[in-house]
Write a protein that holds these residues in place. Structure first.
Motif, PDB file in Angstrom:
ATOM      1  N   HIS A 135     -13.644   7.826 -10.468  1.00  0.00           N
ATOM      2  CA  HIS A 135     -11.830   7.538 -10.389  1.00  0.00           C
ATOM      3  C   HIS A 135     -11.254   7.650  -9.442  1.00  0.00           C
ATOM      4  N   PHE A 136     -10.221   7.157  -9.295  1.00  0.00           N
ATOM      5  CA  PHE A 136      -9.617   6.994  -8.715  1.00  0.00           C
ATOM      6  C   PHE A 136      -8.122   8.260  -8.572  1.00  0.00           C
ATOM      7  N   PHE A 137      -7.466   9.125  -7.559  1.00  0.00           N
ATOM      8  CA  PHE A 137      -6.657   9.836  -7.851  1.00  0.00           C
ATOM      9  C   PHE A 137      -5.663   9.699  -8.527  1.00  0.00           C
ATOM     10  N   ALA A 138      -5.107   8.363  -7.830  1.00  0.00           N
ATOM     11  CA  ALA A 138      -3.433   8.181  -8.677  1.00  0.00           C
ATOM     12  C   ALA A 138      -3.820   6.617  -9.295  1.00  0.00           C
ATOM     13  N   LYS A 164       0.777  -0.988   0.065  1.00  0.00           N
ATOM     14  CA  LYS A 164      -0.262  -0.026   0.187  1.00  0.00           C
ATOM     15  C   LYS A 164       0.931   1.517   0.015  1.00  0.00           C
ATOM     16  N   LEU A 165       2.159   1.147   1.089  1.00  0.00           N
ATOM     17  CA  LEU A 165       2.990   2.461   0.894  1.00  0.00           C
ATOM     18  C   LEU A 165       3.118   3.186  -0.641  1.00  0.00           C
ATOM     19  N   VAL A 166       4.013   1.555  -1.461  1.00  0.00           N
ATOM     20  CA  VAL A 166       4.676   1.411  -2.397  1.00  0.00           C
ATOM     21  C   VAL A 166       3.488   2.380  -3.275  1.00  0.00           C
ATOM     22  N   ARG A 167       2.448   2.072  -3.685  1.00  0.00           N
ATOM     23  CA  ARG A 167       1.613   1.770  -4.937  1.00  0.00           C
ATOM     24  C   ARG A 167       1.173   3.453  -3.950  1.00  0.00           C
ATOM     25  N   ASN A 168       0.600   3.795  -2.972  1.00  0.00           N
ATOM     26  CA  ASN A 168       0.669   5.336  -2.738  1.00  0.00           C
ATOM     27  C   ASN A 168       1.584   6.083  -3.197  1.00  0.00           C
ATOM     28  N   ALA A 169       3.322   6.105  -2.898  1.00  0.00           N
ATOM     29  CA  ALA A 169       4.320   6.897  -3.279  1.00  0.00           C
ATOM     30  C   ALA A 169       4.126   6.443  -4.771  1.00  0.00           C
TER      31      ALA A 169
END
Length: 124
Positions: free
Chosen positions: A47-50, A4-9
């Motif tokens: 949508h999703f932001f990222a 989750k951290l990598v995906r958000n970054a």
């Protein structure tokens, strides 16, 4: 947790690059832009932001200068429930088109959405 951290970054990097590299927008007369705005009134983008596919779709919307309402479909959002109820699944990007005759259309693939927008609002 690490995924989750990598995906958000990565999502933050993708969005940052998108904002920094947006290309020029379609030029229209004020009258033509008003017609585009009227035609887009029945459209909503879930949508999703990222999400990279959502970023690609938002870039096309930006380029075409189409004022489409955008709704985040993140978990816990009431817009997510609208997406499930209307379109039948949680998949983004999703363009909801409310036609003038009252019927709804839900487009789910970024390539399909961008093609539709280009057909409707692209330069002649």
């Amino acid at each position: 947790m690490i995924v989750k951290l990598v995906r958000n970054a990565l999502g933050l990097v993708i969005v940052s690059v998108d904002v920094l590299t947006r290309w020029s927008r379609v030029k229209r007369t004020p009258e033509a832009q008003q017609k585009v705005a009227q035609a887009a009134q029945g459209m909503t983008l879930y949508h999703f932001f990222a999400c990279p596919f959502c970023v690609k779709t938002r870039r096309a919307i930006h380029k075409l200068r189409v004022p489409i309402e955008k709704r985040s479909a993140v978990q816990g959002s009431p817009h997510r429930e609208e997406l499930i109820q209307g379109g039948g699944k949680v998949q983004v990007p999703c363009l909801r088109i409310q036609h003038s005759d009252g019927r709804e259309e839900w487009l789910y693939e970024s390539k399909q959405i961008i093609g539709y927008l280009n057909d409707q609002f692209g330069p002649a």
